[in-house]
Write a protein that holds these residues in place. Structure first.
Motif, PDB file in Angstrom:
ATOM      1  N   ALA A 136      -2.189   9.461   8.127  1.00  0.00           N
ATOM      2  CA  ALA A 136      -1.340   9.856   6.999  1.00  0.00           C
ATOM      3  C   ALA A 136      -0.254   8.815   6.753  1.00  0.00           C
ATOM      4  O   ALA A 136       0.048   8.472   5.603  1.00  0.00           O
ATOM      5  CB  ALA A 136      -0.713  11.219   7.283  1.00  0.00           C
ATOM      6  N   LEU A 137       0.324   8.282   7.850  1.00  0.00           N
ATOM      7  CA  LEU A 137       1.388   7.283   7.691  1.00  0.00           C
ATOM      8  C   LEU A 137       0.840   5.980   7.113  1.00  0.00           C
ATOM      9  O   LEU A 137       1.513   5.319   6.315  1.00  0.00           O
ATOM     10  CB  LEU A 137       2.053   7.016   9.053  1.00  0.00           C
ATOM     11  N   THR A 138      -0.391   5.612   7.503  1.00  0.00           N
ATOM     12  CA  THR A 138      -1.014   4.400   6.949  1.00  0.00           C
ATOM     13  C   THR A 138      -1.200   4.551   5.440  1.00  0.00           C
ATOM     14  O   THR A 138      -0.896   3.648   4.654  1.00  0.00           O
ATOM     15  CB  THR A 138      -2.383   4.159   7.627  1.00  0.00           C
ATOM     16  N   GLU A 139      -1.708   5.724   5.043  1.00  0.00           N
ATOM     17  CA  GLU A 139      -1.894   5.986   3.609  1.00  0.00           C
ATOM     18  C   GLU A 139      -0.563   5.980   2.866  1.00  0.00           C
ATOM     19  O   GLU A 139      -0.445   5.455   1.754  1.00  0.00           O
ATOM     20  CB  GLU A 139      -2.587   7.340   3.399  1.00  0.00           C
ATOM     21  N   LEU A 140       0.446   6.562   3.503  1.00  0.00           N
ATOM     22  CA  LEU A 140       1.770   6.617   2.879  1.00  0.00           C
ATOM     23  C   LEU A 140       2.339   5.204   2.698  1.00  0.00           C
ATOM     24  O   LEU A 140       2.922   4.886   1.648  1.00  0.00           O
ATOM     25  CB  LEU A 140       2.707   7.453   3.752  1.00  0.00           C
ATOM     26  N   ASP A 141       2.144   4.355   3.725  1.00  0.00           N
ATOM     27  CA  ASP A 141       2.624   2.961   3.619  1.00  0.00           C
ATOM     28  C   ASP A 141       1.934   2.243   2.463  1.00  0.00           C
ATOM     29  O   ASP A 141       2.576   1.512   1.701  1.00  0.00           O
ATOM     30  CB  ASP A 141       2.365   2.219   4.935  1.00  0.00           C
ATOM     31  N   GLY A 142       0.594   2.474   2.333  1.00  0.00           N
ATOM     32  CA  GLY A 142      -0.169   1.847   1.239  1.00  0.00           C
ATOM     33  C   GLY A 142       0.345   2.300  -0.120  1.00  0.00           C
ATOM     34  O   GLY A 142       0.530   1.483  -1.046  1.00  0.00           O
ATOM     35  N   ALA A 143       0.623   3.590  -0.240  1.00  0.00           N
ATOM     36  CA  ALA A 143       1.105   4.136  -1.512  1.00  0.00           C
ATOM     37  C   ALA A 143       2.490   3.574  -1.851  1.00  0.00           C
ATOM     38  O   ALA A 143       2.772   3.248  -3.013  1.00  0.00           O
ATOM     39  CB  ALA A 143       1.162   5.663  -1.431  1.00  0.00           C
ATOM     40  N   LYS A 144       3.349   3.449  -0.812  1.00  0.00           N
ATOM     41  CA  LYS A 144       4.692   2.895  -1.065  1.00  0.00           C
ATOM     42  C   LYS A 144       4.609   1.427  -1.507  1.00  0.00           C
ATOM     43  O   LYS A 144       5.354   0.993  -2.384  1.00  0.00           O
ATOM     44  CB  LYS A 144       5.540   3.014   0.208  1.00  0.00           C
ATOM     45  N   THR A 145       3.667   0.685  -0.898  1.00  0.00           N
ATOM     46  CA  THR A 145       3.490  -0.733  -1.287  1.00  0.00           C
ATOM     47  C   THR A 145       3.057  -0.833  -2.747  1.00  0.00           C
ATOM     48  O   THR A 145       3.586  -1.641  -3.528  1.00  0.00           O
ATOM     49  CB  THR A 145       2.432  -1.387  -0.371  1.00  0.00           C
ATOM     50  N   LYS A 146       2.069   0.011  -3.132  1.00  0.00           N
ATOM     51  CA  LYS A 146       1.578  -0.014  -4.514  1.00  0.00           C
ATOM     52  C   LYS A 146       2.671   0.398  -5.495  1.00  0.00           C
ATOM     53  O   LYS A 146       2.826  -0.205  -6.572  1.00  0.00           O
ATOM     54  CB  LYS A 146       0.380   0.940  -4.666  1.00  0.00           C
ATOM     55  N   LEU A 147       3.450   1.425  -5.110  1.00  0.00           N
ATOM     56  CA  LEU A 147       4.500   1.902  -5.997  1.00  0.00           C
ATOM     57  C   LEU A 147       5.577   0.823  -6.188  1.00  0.00           C
ATOM     58  O   LEU A 147       6.098   0.624  -7.295  1.00  0.00           O
ATOM     59  CB  LEU A 147       5.125   3.170  -5.400  1.00  0.00           C
ATOM     60  N   GLY A 148       5.892   0.120  -5.097  1.00  0.00           N
ATOM     61  CA  GLY A 148       6.867  -0.967  -5.183  1.00  0.00           C
ATOM     62  C   GLY A 148       6.375  -2.072  -6.116  1.00  0.00           C
ATOM     63  O   GLY A 148       7.145  -2.593  -6.941  1.00  0.00           O
ATOM     64  N   ALA A 149       5.083  -2.431  -5.968  1.00  0.00           N
ATOM     65  CA  ALA A 149       4.506  -3.472  -6.825  1.00  0.00           C
ATOM     66  C   ALA A 149       4.532  -3.027  -8.288  1.00  0.00           C
ATOM     67  O   ALA A 149       4.881  -3.815  -9.189  1.00  0.00           O
ATOM     68  CB  ALA A 149       3.077  -3.762  -6.376  1.00  0.00           C
ATOM     69  N   ALA A 150       4.190  -1.759  -8.546  1.00  0.00           N
ATOM     70  CA  ALA A 150       4.194  -1.239  -9.919  1.00  0.00           C
ATOM     71  C   ALA A 150       5.604  -1.284 -10.512  1.00  0.00           C
ATOM     72  O   ALA A 150       5.803  -1.652 -11.689  1.00  0.00           O
ATOM     73  CB  ALA A 150       3.669   0.195  -9.935  1.00  0.00           C
ATOM     74  N   ALA A 151       6.618  -0.949  -9.696  1.00  0.00           N
ATOM     75  CA  ALA A 151       8.009  -0.977 -10.172  1.00  0.00           C
ATOM     76  C   ALA A 151       8.409  -2.395 -10.541  1.00  0.00           C
ATOM     77  O   ALA A 151       9.082  -2.620 -11.560  1.00  0.00           O
ATOM     78  CB  ALA A 151       8.932  -0.428  -9.082  1.00  0.00           C
ATOM     79  N   ARG A 152       7.978  -3.384  -9.702  1.00  0.00           N
ATOM     80  CA  ARG A 152       8.324  -4.785  -9.983  1.00  0.00           C
ATOM     81  C   ARG A 152       7.633  -5.280 -11.259  1.00  0.00           C
ATOM     82  O   ARG A 152       8.220  -6.008 -12.064  1.00  0.00           O
ATOM     83  CB  ARG A 152       7.954  -5.658  -8.773  1.00  0.00           C
TER      84      ARG A 152
END
Lengths: 110, 152
Positions: A51-67
């Motif tokens: 679950a934490l691995t998936e959460l890290d992946g989602a946070k990375t994607k969300l950060g990239a989308a924000a940028r």
């Protein structure tokens, strides 16, 4: 009955008292929950890992989308507001460029 | 008063932790039944004496054995009924284990030299001793848990 019989029977009683007292004391001094706690920690860690691995992946994607959105907002003319759903803006407020927030329902210049 | 006693008893719904729920009837049914039968044994020992013990000891020692057995069994039942009195139960079970070990030894001595008639009852005494020692082991484990949780 020979006296040694009484000594043996009495000795067995004393042995029973000493042995059972020692058992209670030794069990009471030990940490009976240590192994159980270690087992629970391992299970929780194994289950949380995915679950934490998936959460890290989602946070990375969300950060990239924000940028990406921030870069787009900087490359568009001043006064440009994309047409956005207020519900989505409310959810993604931290992700959207600040200048796009607070203008719900705004329309692009064209 | 009755409500407070009920709340403190092993039969109250909150008395058994969730992780022990599957084995709740060990404490609520089996151990009280064992203690009731031990009280039964103690009462009859006081009334009629214990023949196997009478063989090895003078009357006053034999009588004391019986009364001590009955008293320890009563205290063990009180202790199992009210978990906060676990130390009473532990003390009673230590006494019971000594008395049962003596009784088992007496029966063995009367049985083993020749083919005696006490083999069956000596086995039952061994079962009772095993239950008492097993209970002491559980009480010790619970004591350790209380210590690790900072209750003591």
């Amino acid at each position: 009955m020979e006296p040694w019989g009484s000594i043996i029977v009495g000795g067995l009683g004393l042995t029973g008292v000493i042995t059972s007292s020692a058992l209670l004391f030794l069990r009471g001094r030990g940490d009976s929950k240590q192994k159980l706690n270690e087992y629970i920690d391992q299970r929780v860690e194994a289950q949380l890992k995915g679950a934490l691995t998936e959460l890290d992946g989602a946070k990375t994607k969300l950060g990239a989308a924000a940028r990406v959105l921030l870069a787009i907002s900087r490359q568009t003319p001043a006064g440009f507001y994309p047409r956005l759903s207020p519900e989505d803006v409310a959810i993604l407020e931290d992700t959207l460029p600040p200048q796009w927030v607070g203008e719900p329902g705004s329309v692009s210049p064209d | 008063m009755i409500r407070r006693l009920w709340a403190a008893s092993i039969w109250h719904p909150d008395a058994i932790p969730l992780d022990e729920w599957k084995y709740r009837n060990l404490k609520r049914v089996l151990l009280p039944i064992v203690d009731v039968f031990l009280i039964w044994c103690g009462i009859w020992a006081g009334i009629q004496g214990i023949p196997a013990i009478d063989v090895f000891f003078v009357d006053w020692v034999s009588d004391s054995f019986s009364y001590l057995f009955a008293a320890a069994a009563v205290l063990a039942l009180i202790g199992v009924a009210f978990p906060r009195l676990w130390w009473v139960e532990a003390g009673a079970n230590i006494v019971l284990s000594g008395l049962l070990a003596s009784y088992l030894g007496a029966l063995m001595l009367l049985t083993l030299p020749s083919i005696g008639s006490r083999g069956f009852v000596s086995g039952l005494a061994g079962v009772a001793l095993g239950v008492v020692i097993w209970r002491l082991s559980l009480l010790g484990g619970e004591w350790a848990e209380r210590r690790s949780e900072g209750d003591e």
